[in-house]
Design an enzyme around this catalytic site. Structure first.
Site, mmCIF file in Angstrom:
data_model
loop_
_atom_site.group_PDB
_atom_site.id
_atom_site.type_symbol
_atom_site.label_atom_id
_atom_site.label_comp_id
_atom_site.label_asym_id
_atom_site.label_seq_id
_atom_site.Cartn_x
_atom_site.Cartn_y
_atom_site.Cartn_z
ATOM 1 N N CYS A 150 -1.683 -1.230 2.184
ATOM 2 C CA CYS A 150 -1.642 -2.573 2.853
ATOM 3 C C CYS A 150 -1.728 -2.260 4.334
ATOM 4 O O CYS A 150 -2.298 -3.166 5.313
ATOM 5 C CB CYS A 150 -0.682 -3.454 2.618
ATOM 6 S SG CYS A 150 -1.131 -4.156 0.730
ATOM 7 N N VAL A 151 -0.823 -1.243 4.768
ATOM 8 C CA VAL A 151 -1.136 -0.674 6.147
ATOM 9 C C VAL A 151 -2.207 -0.268 6.769
ATOM 10 O O VAL A 151 -2.755 -0.839 7.920
ATOM 11 C CB VAL A 151 0.189 0.040 6.308
ATOM 12 C CG1 VAL A 151 0.251 0.613 8.004
ATOM 13 C CG2 VAL A 151 1.525 -0.497 6.222
#
Length: 210
Positions: A150-151
């Site tokens: 997700c980063v």
């Protein structure tokens, strides 16, 4: 190839873009799931959370907007689509699951904006981009979990939407050092400035002083 990796990439990718004039801090998916040894998503990333919390305090002191993201699914996961189908550990984020709650030590403040999402990027299917644009934000500082998931997805969307992007290395974490380091390396080459916590705190301190 016998050429040093850093030397090889420096010939093509060696640009720094800086933090920007009006940044926002985003804490991505610091959920209890990653800190629970009994959960399949456990990653042992206490140091990343501690770093992110320090950056968060500095951001508030400097008057920088702070945004938290969380992942939530209906019980049957239908709102997760193919992502929920492929990544079966996402069942840890169904509504009501303790593992879906924010990690211990991270309680949203009244002046923080919470984004609820179903897919990797904090931008996909949410109001994040329009919210940042309306607030005059020109850049984002990313922290969170996981670096390779997700980063990274948020980082790519951030730069695609036109925001200068910084990723705080110590404030991101993954379940294994390999994907963590590889994705920091690649984001730094193509999409963002990967910066240290110290560099970030110095920048935020200067914003406060100004």
């Amino acid at each position: 190839m016998s050429e040093n990796l850093d030397d090889n990439y420096a010939r093509a990718y060696n640009t720094r873009v800086g933090f920007g004039a009006r940044p926002a801090l985003i804490l991505i998916d610091f959920a209890h799931a990653y800190f629970d040894p009994d959960c399949s998503l456990y990653a042992g990333v206490d140091d990343a959370l501690a770093s992110a919390l320090r950056v968060r305090e500095a951001a508030h002191a400097a008057g920088i907007p702070v945004i938290l993201t969380e992942v939530r699914y209906q019980q049957n996961g239908i709102d997760g689509g193919r992502f929920f189908e492929k990544a079966t550990p996402l069942k840890a984020f169904v509504k009501g699951a303790p593992t879906a709650e924010f990690a211990k030590g991270l309680v949203p403040r009244d002046d923080e904006f919470v984004i609820t999402k179903q897919y990797p990027s904090a931008f996909f299917g949410t109001s994040l981009s329009s919210t940042l644009t309306a607030a005059g934000i020109d850049s984002v500082i990313l922290t969170g979990l996981t670096t390779s998931g997700c980063v990274r997805a948020t980082c790519i969307d951030a730069v695609s939407y036109g925001f200068r992007t910084a990723v705080v290395a110590e404030a991101c974490g993954d379940r294994h050092p390999g994907p963590h380091e590889a994705n920091l390396f690649d984001m730094n080459a193509k999409y963002a400035d990967v910066v240290s916590e110290t560099e970030t705190l110095t920048f935020l301190g200067a914003k406060l002083a100004a």
